[in-house]
Design a protein around this motif. Sequence first.
Motif, short mmCIF file in Angstrom:
data_model
loop_
_atom_site.label_atom_id
_atom_site.label_comp_id
_atom_site.label_asym_id
_atom_site.label_seq_id
_atom_site.Cartn_x
_atom_site.Cartn_y
_atom_site.Cartn_z
N UNK A 139 1.45 1.98 -7.87
CA UNK A 139 1.31 0.63 -7.31
C UNK A 139 0.82 -0.31 -8.40
N UNK A 140 0.57 -1.59 -7.99
CA UNK A 140 0.17 -2.60 -8.94
C UNK A 140 -1.13 -3.28 -8.57
N UNK A 159 -0.72 -15.54 -0.05
CA UNK A 159 -0.32 -14.14 -0.18
C UNK A 159 0.56 -13.73 0.99
N UNK A 160 1.52 -12.86 0.71
CA UNK A 160 2.28 -12.17 1.75
C UNK A 160 2.07 -10.67 1.56
N UNK A 161 1.63 -9.99 2.61
CA UNK A 161 1.29 -8.58 2.50
C UNK A 161 2.34 -7.71 3.21
N UNK A 162 2.41 -6.41 2.88
CA UNK A 162 3.23 -5.50 3.68
C UNK A 162 2.66 -5.38 5.09
N UNK A 166 -0.46 1.65 6.71
CA UNK A 166 -0.83 2.63 5.70
C UNK A 166 -1.24 1.99 4.39
N UNK A 167 -0.94 0.69 4.26
CA UNK A 167 -1.32 -0.02 3.04
C UNK A 167 -2.70 -0.67 3.20
N UNK A 168 -3.32 -0.94 2.05
CA UNK A 168 -4.66 -1.50 2.00
C UNK A 168 -4.67 -2.64 0.97
N UNK A 169 -4.00 -3.76 1.29
CA UNK A 169 -3.97 -4.88 0.35
C UNK A 169 -5.32 -5.61 0.32
N UNK A 170 -5.67 -6.15 -0.84
CA UNK A 170 -6.98 -6.81 -0.96
C UNK A 170 -6.95 -7.92 -1.99
N UNK A 275 -2.85 -3.56 -4.35
CA UNK A 275 -2.17 -2.98 -3.19
C UNK A 275 -2.42 -1.48 -3.21
N UNK A 276 -3.36 -1.05 -2.37
CA UNK A 276 -3.73 0.37 -2.30
C UNK A 276 -3.00 1.05 -1.14
N UNK A 277 -3.05 2.38 -1.14
CA UNK A 277 -2.44 3.21 -0.09
C UNK A 277 -3.53 4.13 0.46
N UNK A 278 -3.71 4.12 1.79
CA UNK A 278 -4.74 4.97 2.40
C UNK A 278 -4.43 6.45 2.17
#
Length: 323
Positions: A139-140, A159-162, A166-170, A275-278
């Motif tokens: 991820x980035x 911002x536009x998030x997924x 399951x994603x953890x945008x911050x 953009x993290x993933x749980x």
Amino acid sequence: MAMSLSGALSLIRASLQEAATNIGWLQADITRRAPRTYEDYLLTADCVTSTAVPTGPTGTFQMVFEDNFDGAALGRAWLPGRGTAQLLSQMPYNNTTERQGYLPSQVVVTGGNLELRAAADAINATDEWGNSVSKSYKSGMVQSCRSFSVQHGVIEARIKIPTDVGYWPSFWMLDPGQRHDAAEIDIAEFFDVGGALKPHTFAHWGDYRNGEPIGQAGGVWSSAAPGSDFHTYTLEWSRVAGNLGKLTGYFDGVQAGTVEDWNVPDQPLSLVLNLAVHANATPADATMYVDYVRVWKRYPDTSPMSDTDAQRVAMARTIGFGR
């Protein structure tokens, strides 16, 4: 014995060459050193000429930082990973609860947006000491610790998030030393609420390694889920009468909540977008889009000086969240 003219000229040339070398080293050192606050960054950055004003807060502001991601490459304000330019890490901030490693290749500037791209592609992420750890996603992320930090003011991003939970945008702020166990302010941290990602803001404090109490204050910004659209997330960070720390959050220009707490961090913090993933999630490939990041300083700045530890005794008040 008197020096000849040719000898004198040679000595002058040598002195000038030494002076030029010293100036070159000085210029290189100035370039390498990271400004400590956004006021310092303003002095070294390209002139900020935008007339944009914060979305929500009212008053008189001076813009001190802006990146509209209009080019084809990441601007010099950002690092595409954790740590510093000398000790860059691909590891997540919460290694036991996240599945991704961060690669610069997953950070793309195109079409007027910063794109943080996540993909289910196993990698060996490298930490700042060169150790390799297997991660299921790449991820980035970007952060500003090498260029500037923020202490009080208005911080905003569009911002536009997924949509996959399951994603953890911050969008958040962290101690410039990138210590995840120190001061932290989450401007918009997205968690699953009723099957949809919703923005939260938090203040975190305390360092367990120094025996300090760990705490947080804050909550969900809005009952509405952002969905798959762009939204504006704005935070005004200040200190008010009695040295009480104050965070006021805005969602698309509408005030969503306020945190007032003696423990709200009162030190320079760098900006982070990631953009993290749980840990137990398996979301499909997705992208977090950032249209712009802006920082303003309020004028006049009436924030008092930091309070002493002896004054950190009043109970916290969290107002307006959870509506």
